[in-house]
Design a protein around this motif. Sequence first.
Motif, mmCIF file in Angstrom:
data_model
loop_
_atom_site.group_PDB
_atom_site.id
_atom_site.type_symbol
_atom_site.label_atom_id
_atom_site.label_comp_id
_atom_site.label_asym_id
_atom_site.label_seq_id
_atom_site.Cartn_x
_atom_site.Cartn_y
_atom_site.Cartn_z
ATOM 1 N N ALA A 104 0.838 -1.209 0.000
ATOM 2 C CA ALA A 104 0.000 0.000 0.000
ATOM 3 C C ALA A 104 0.869 1.255 0.000
ATOM 4 O O ALA A 104 0.595 2.218 -0.717
ATOM 5 C CB ALA A 104 -0.937 -0.003 1.202
ATOM 6 N N TRP A 105 1.936 1.260 0.811
ATOM 7 C CA TRP A 105 2.858 2.406 0.809
ATOM 8 C C TRP A 105 3.529 2.533 -0.564
ATOM 9 O O TRP A 105 3.721 3.645 -1.071
ATOM 10 C CB TRP A 105 3.919 2.263 1.902
ATOM 11 C CG TRP A 105 3.438 2.652 3.267
ATOM 12 C CD1 TRP A 105 2.902 1.829 4.217
ATOM 13 C CD2 TRP A 105 3.435 3.968 3.849
ATOM 14 N NE1 TRP A 105 2.565 2.553 5.346
ATOM 15 C CE2 TRP A 105 2.895 3.864 5.153
ATOM 16 C CE3 TRP A 105 3.850 5.232 3.401
ATOM 17 C CZ2 TRP A 105 2.745 4.963 6.010
ATOM 18 C CZ3 TRP A 105 3.706 6.334 4.248
ATOM 19 C CH2 TRP A 105 3.163 6.195 5.529
ATOM 20 N N ALA A 111 8.031 7.207 0.553
ATOM 21 C CA ALA A 111 8.902 6.527 1.515
ATOM 22 C C ALA A 111 8.171 6.411 2.846
ATOM 23 O O ALA A 111 7.341 7.260 3.183
ATOM 24 C CB ALA A 111 10.192 7.316 1.683
ATOM 25 N N ILE A 112 8.473 5.375 3.615
ATOM 26 C CA ILE A 112 7.850 5.212 4.930
ATOM 27 C C ILE A 112 8.672 6.018 5.941
ATOM 28 O O ILE A 112 9.828 5.680 6.204
ATOM 29 C CB ILE A 112 7.776 3.729 5.340
ATOM 30 C CG1 ILE A 112 7.008 2.922 4.282
ATOM 31 C CG2 ILE A 112 7.126 3.583 6.709
ATOM 32 C CD1 ILE A 112 6.884 1.424 4.570
ATOM 33 N N PRO A 113 8.071 7.084 6.503
ATOM 34 C CA PRO A 113 8.827 7.902 7.459
ATOM 35 C C PRO A 113 9.121 7.092 8.719
ATOM 36 O O PRO A 113 8.418 6.128 9.019
ATOM 37 C CB PRO A 113 7.843 9.042 7.795
ATOM 38 C CG PRO A 113 6.742 8.957 6.801
ATOM 39 C CD PRO A 113 6.675 7.535 6.354
ATOM 40 N N PRO A 128 13.283 3.819 2.156
ATOM 41 C CA PRO A 128 13.170 4.552 0.893
ATOM 42 C C PRO A 128 12.158 3.939 -0.076
ATOM 43 O O PRO A 128 11.813 2.759 0.021
ATOM 44 C CB PRO A 128 14.586 4.495 0.312
ATOM 45 C CG PRO A 128 15.240 3.335 0.957
ATOM 46 C CD PRO A 128 14.600 3.166 2.312
ATOM 47 N N CYS A 129 11.709 4.774 -0.997
ATOM 48 C CA CYS A 129 10.778 4.344 -2.040
ATOM 49 C C CYS A 129 11.428 4.611 -3.396
ATOM 50 O O CYS A 129 11.663 5.775 -3.751
ATOM 51 C CB CYS A 129 9.473 5.140 -1.915
ATOM 52 S SG CYS A 129 8.233 4.704 -3.153
ATOM 53 N N ALA A 130 11.714 3.540 -4.128
ATOM 54 C CA ALA A 130 12.310 3.699 -5.464
ATOM 55 C C ALA A 130 11.283 4.358 -6.390
ATOM 56 O O ALA A 130 10.087 4.086 -6.287
ATOM 57 C CB ALA A 130 12.739 2.342 -6.014
ATOM 58 N N VAL A 151 19.054 0.233 -6.059
ATOM 59 C CA VAL A 151 20.408 0.629 -5.672
ATOM 60 C C VAL A 151 20.552 2.153 -5.663
ATOM 61 O O VAL A 151 21.225 2.723 -4.792
ATOM 62 C CB VAL A 151 21.438 -0.048 -6.604
ATOM 63 C CG1 VAL A 151 22.822 0.581 -6.426
ATOM 64 C CG2 VAL A 151 21.480 -1.553 -6.311
ATOM 65 N N GLU A 152 19.887 2.819 -6.611
ATOM 66 C CA GLU A 152 19.956 4.294 -6.646
ATOM 67 C C GLU A 152 19.433 4.943 -5.354
ATOM 68 O O GLU A 152 19.843 6.042 -5.009
ATOM 69 C CB GLU A 152 19.175 4.831 -7.861
ATOM 70 C CG GLU A 152 19.915 4.582 -9.164
ATOM 71 C CD GLU A 152 19.018 4.688 -10.410
ATOM 72 O OE1 GLU A 152 17.933 5.308 -10.326
ATOM 73 O OE2 GLU A 152 19.407 4.122 -11.457
ATOM 74 N N CYS A 153 18.539 4.247 -4.646
ATOM 75 C CA CYS A 153 18.026 4.783 -3.369
ATOM 76 C C CYS A 153 19.098 4.811 -2.291
ATOM 77 O O CYS A 153 18.898 5.404 -1.227
ATOM 78 C CB CYS A 153 16.881 3.920 -2.841
ATOM 79 S SG CYS A 153 15.412 3.983 -3.858
ATOM 80 N N PHE A 154 20.180 4.059 -2.525
ATOM 81 C CA PHE A 154 21.207 3.925 -1.489
ATOM 82 C C PHE A 154 22.503 4.614 -1.899
ATOM 83 O O PHE A 154 23.585 4.231 -1.462
ATOM 84 C CB PHE A 154 21.422 2.447 -1.159
ATOM 85 C CG PHE A 154 20.237 1.841 -0.463
ATOM 86 C CD1 PHE A 154 20.175 1.818 0.927
ATOM 87 C CD2 PHE A 154 19.149 1.358 -1.189
ATOM 88 C CE1 PHE A 154 19.064 1.291 1.577
ATOM 89 C CE2 PHE A 154 18.032 0.829 -0.542
ATOM 90 C CZ PHE A 154 17.990 0.800 0.839
#
Lengths: 232, 232, 232, 232
Positions: A104-105, A111-113, A128-130, A151-154
């Motif tokens: 759902a997120w 992104a989930i805070p 994070p949310c890609a 990987v780009e999220c990191f």
Amino acid sequence: MSQYLELKREVYEANMELDKRKLVTYTFGNVSQIDRKAGVVAIKPSGVAYEVLKPEDIVIVDLENQRVEGKLNPSSDTKTHTYLYRTWSEIGGVTHTHSTYATAWAQAQIAIPCYGTTQADYVYGEIPCAAVMSDERINGDYEEETGAQIVECFADRSPLESPMVIVAGHAPFTWGKDAAKSVYHAVLLEEIAKMAYLTKTLTPSIGDLKQGLVDKHYLRKNGKDAYYGQGK
Amino acid sequence: MSQYLELKREVYEANMELDKRKLVTYTFGNVSQIDRKAGVVAIKPSGVAYEVLKPEDIVIVDLENQRVEGKLNPSSDTKTHTYLYRTWSEIGGVTHTHSTYATAWAQAQIAIPCYGTTQADYVYGEIPCAAVMSDERINGDYEEETGAQIVECFADRSPLESPMVIVAGHAPFTWGKDAAKSVYHAVLLEEIAKMAYLTKTLTPSIGDLKQGLVDKHYLRKNGKDAYYGQGK
Amino acid sequence: MSQYLELKREVYEANMELDKRKLVTYTFGNVSQIDRKAGVVAIKPSGVAYEVLKPEDIVIVDLENQRVEGKLNPSSDTKTHTYLYRTWSEIGGVTHTHSTYATAWAQAQIAIPCYGTTQADYVYGEIPCAAVMSDERINGDYEEETGAQIVECFADRSPLESPMVIVAGHAPFTWGKDAAKSVYHAVLLEEIAKMAYLTKTLTPSIGDLKQGLVDKHYLRKNGKDAYYGQGK
Amino acid sequence: MSQYLELKREVYEANMELDKRKLVTYTFGNVSQIDRKAGVVAIKPSGVAYEVLKPEDIVIVDLENQRVEGKLNPSSDTKTHTYLYRTWSEIGGVTHTHSTYATAWAQAQIAIPCYGTTQADYVYGEIPCAAVMSDERINGDYEEETGAQIVECFADRSPLESPMVIVAGHAPFTWGKDAAKSVYHAVLLEEIAKMAYLTKTLTPSIGDLKQGLVDKHYLRKNGKDAYYGQGK
């Protein structure tokens, strides 16, 4: 006789744990584990129901996604798994689910805070949310690009600081030192995602947990002076 | 042979009840009980999964948090438990969980209003929410300060009037005359927290239950002329 | 030997069904059934847990709430049950629960609108909500007044047109031709209340189901030309 | 001996699967399957509880709803099933439930948008919502008209592109190549409807999944070059 019997058994059991923990509906979801010495990955076959899955059905592929052993097709998400293994030498297992709250997120594309210490015990900050994938990447090598977007999220963060990610419009991926630990993180993500959903719908204006509490909880469990648990 | 066998067994069973009632995920949560005569507290060891927990794993500490018996490290929240026992002579058991709905209210950082008689049967008014901790206290003795912040919520109120609290950004603590009763209150809190979540999201403007009904329900069950149940 | 053995057994089984259907937490909830010939009501004892409840624990009272048989105190809600039996000759069983979603609507203090045919199959229109009680009535005979307030909701309507009600700030009551049927209605109410909660939070502006569909569904199942089921 | 033994057994098992998957409360829901050669449909009897349902209770009707075999009345929704079979030669099984989240969307009277790949794996775009029925149609042949309204949702679309629909103010219907597959789609619909509910309440302004991702997921699983699963 297969030289990967033990690897297959571990991956089989991690996949069955997904089903037991009620994180999957029918054939949704897949778990893999890498044997870095042998350079192979064991992964669930595509579209096989958990109630008929057997340890010998687990497929062995190399890091270029070529089948090394097994009669069945590997998960259609195999290229995402191998992309993560090739990029991050510190991980040994990967899990993909469509668990309800985490998905759902992902569908809400945010992104989930970090709202509380339950999350901070396992994740240093937000999950994070890609991004939603561009048409060019979708029409390229889709599953490989999913790995690349994760990987780009990191870029500025170790994958161990958040052993979990959600992919916008799609669903979560989690990882760990082996298949079992990646499933463990998938279970935690679903619980954290549910708590975060309830928090945000209860008080839409709520802000993130203060940094001091994130530091305290993450580091008492994962820092160099960690004092949670029974030691290593 | 241990002189605390019975105490350990009761604390073991109360911890297992938490798991059976589905209030915990993996190693989340811990229950303790005090033996006031002996001046010791029995508590769950830190980071041990419920499926492998045994009665003999329960750790005995004194009220200054020194281990008296047991090979494992006590729960990392031990100092919060002992702070409550030292301050409130009227309690005998303490439970800490990260149960889903109660934790969502804690993350939303607001006290749970009394919306109905289900709550008023057990709590006289709202369920308080301890403040988000200051950096100074976080960097001091964190778990001890958590206990202190809980106690501050009861400056004008007996801890028996609300045998439960939520700690902002963290999760709930509950207590009772023994370990079993503190678990009982943890189960009730989760159910009350779920009903309150549904009530508030259904009608965000809803006010508290009128005082006359709070009095009636709390007192018919807990007052000196209580007529609920089978007598004492 | 008791002349009410069969009556007690039926009420015992109806109470256990409440627990099996997961409508109660601990001792919440109670079910009764009337024997109109004998002029007695069998009801759950107050504050007894379902896991230890036995058929012989069921208490027999007369319509003026005097205990006729049994060692335990009857449910503290007994006067509400007998009020309903005295007023409505067409009912034979009553159930009271604090089931989660129905209680949330009671706490929100609004009648449950008829949003769909699931409700219209069993209830002709909305499920009424008895008003928050005045202080005068609370300080009078509280449980008796609860019955009176429920009956006031049916001034213009047969209690069979909605075999269920919610009491503002409190919780639901349901009824039927016997104890088992009243539990059946308690299960349906909880499911209907959940669907209505989801509907209203999804689309707060949604209106009631059109009258033509309420008529069609209620009457095909409950009207004189009903064609649902296998006949009487 | 019945020539429809195997057909009845399959329909019986599909109905029991509905109950096992917790999609029904009491007698809610029904599943049917057609034998196109014989020109008959096997369907659940009306108002019979799953716990007492037996394979021999399954009723055989022809495509004009006349009972061919069986002592019980067929489901009151039989005419909706046969309408779908008569219109769509490509389907072999139909399921009707009042599953909680799908029914909530039906009550909210809006089509379920495609928010993510979980839906796009099975449905090409949104899940349509049949309109609230006009009084004229309600007062005509109601169950037949329900079928007609479902078919109207597919004026520009194959029923295989969305093997599921919700009927405004009522509940869902799903279909597939046989009874078992229609139940499979009922289970997926409920899960998709829950995820969509959570997504929309989390971020009411969220838009549909981009078309490129719908195409990619639907076609990798259902297109002519599908590569999901183990082939046909």
